[in-house]
Design an enzyme around this catalytic site. Structure first.
Site: not given
Length: 356
Positions: A134, A159, A189, A217, A294, A320
């Site tokens: 991330t 991400k 995201d 996302e 998660c 992820d």
């Protein structure tokens, strides 16, 4: 093996860097750990992260839920597994993360009673995986720098957290894309930060520059089901649902509407492993691939996610599960072995939880 006692503890660890999304900012991990002990001394461990802005749960509410559920399962035999799980899910509504933490501990116990790693008990064989990493939301220069650092560590899938400012989001993605080589995959995201119309406009702006992410996302609010379909019908970028899907029922509705391309499974939303497996099976019937993700969780929850990924490796094709990699220290060991983006499962029985 009868359940003798259920205790709770707290797992704390600092993060390497603040975790920032359009919904929240977190600087340290503080998770609930559930400890289920049987009369022969066998112990199962579970974990859940309080995420009020997504599941509605706080540390206090999770503790209260566990305390409420305890009388319904203490004294039952682990071999009555289906009955125990039913008691958990029928004794109280919602409280999905608390139930997940309890379920994880029970599955750990069940695998230990079978003398198997959890993934093997679930029918899995795959033991090697790759996860993304991330990139927290922030100033453009910082996000570009963090992206380059992640690539230097060996990650080839990033991400990107966005969603606080539509125009700035486009600038962030373009800057990151231009800074990286073409072999790096971007996942976007927005954490419910855009409207449906904004989503289409922003994705079109990126697509005109030949920037098509692996997926976008949850760009719109969790309950904006029509908004998801509106987006999917108008863009090239695949659409993944996260906060819109807590249950099999939620997923079925979206899949029947053909409103999404992918499903994001999180144990904290599905109330544990049982429904996560069912959600993967449902997605398979629609030929829709899944990602397992998660919350900001520690090693126990993440390990459970990896074991589920092994059990459903034919349909869970994206991971992820980077939360452990974001921690500055690791206060507990499990059956998962991390080498940055590479995750491997060991042959430890159950989840292999061991506190340092």
């Amino acid at each position: 093996m009868k359940i003798k006692d259920i205790r709770i503890s707290t797992l704390k660890a600092p993060l390497k860097n603040p975790f920032v999304t359009s919904l929240r900012r977190v600087e340290a991990l503080e998770d609930l750990v559930v400890i289920v002990e049987c009369d022969d001394g066998t112990i199962g461990y579970g974990e859940g992260a309080p995420t009020p802005v997504i599941t509605g749960e706080t540390m206090g509410s999770m503790v209260a839920a566990i305390e409420y559920i305890k009388p319904f399962i203490i004294g039952t035999d682990i071999e009555e597994f289906g009955i125990i799980l039913n008691n958990i899910h029928t004794s109280i509504l919602k409280n999905t993360t608390a139930k997940s933490a309890l379920e994880i501990a029970l599955y750990d116990l069940k695998a230990k009673s079978a003398r198997q790693p959890l993934y093997q008990m679930l029918g899995g064989t795959k033991t090697s995986f790759k996860t993304d990493i991330t990139i927290s939301m922030g100033d453009i220069d910082k996000m570009v720098s963090d992206s380059l650092d992640a690539v230097d560590l060996g990650y080839d899938t990033l991400k990107i957290k966005i969603g606080d400012n539509p125009q700035k989001d486009v600038e962030r993605i373009i800057a990151i894309h231009e800074a990286l080589n073409e072999n790096i995959t971007l996942r976007l995201d927005a954490n419910q930060g855009w409207t449906a119309q904004e989503s289409v406009e922003l994705l079109h702006a990126l697509e005109k520059k030949d920037i098509i992410a692996e997926f976008i996302e949850q760009p719109v609010a969790a309950d904006d089901i029509e908004g998801l379909r509106y987006i999917k019908e108008r863009v090239q970028t695949p659409l993944l649902a996260d906060e819109s899907i807590f249950s099999v029922k939620d997923a079925r509705r979206l899949l029947e509407m053909e409103a999404i391309d992918y499903v994001n499974i999180k144990l904290a939303k599905t109330a544990g492993i049982t429904q996560a497996l069912a959600l993967a099976e449902l997605s398979k019937t629609f030929s829709v691939k899944c990602m397992i993700g998660c919350m900001l969780e520690g090693p126990i929850s993440v390990a459970a996610g990896v074991h589920v990924a092994s059990a459903k490796a034919d349909i869970i094709t994206m991971l992820d599960l980077d939360a452990v990699s974001l921690l500055a220290s690791h206060p507990v060991r499990t059956s998962i072995l991390f080498d940055e983006s590479e995750i491997r499962l060991s042959e430890e029985i159950g989840l292999g939880v061991f506190f340092e």
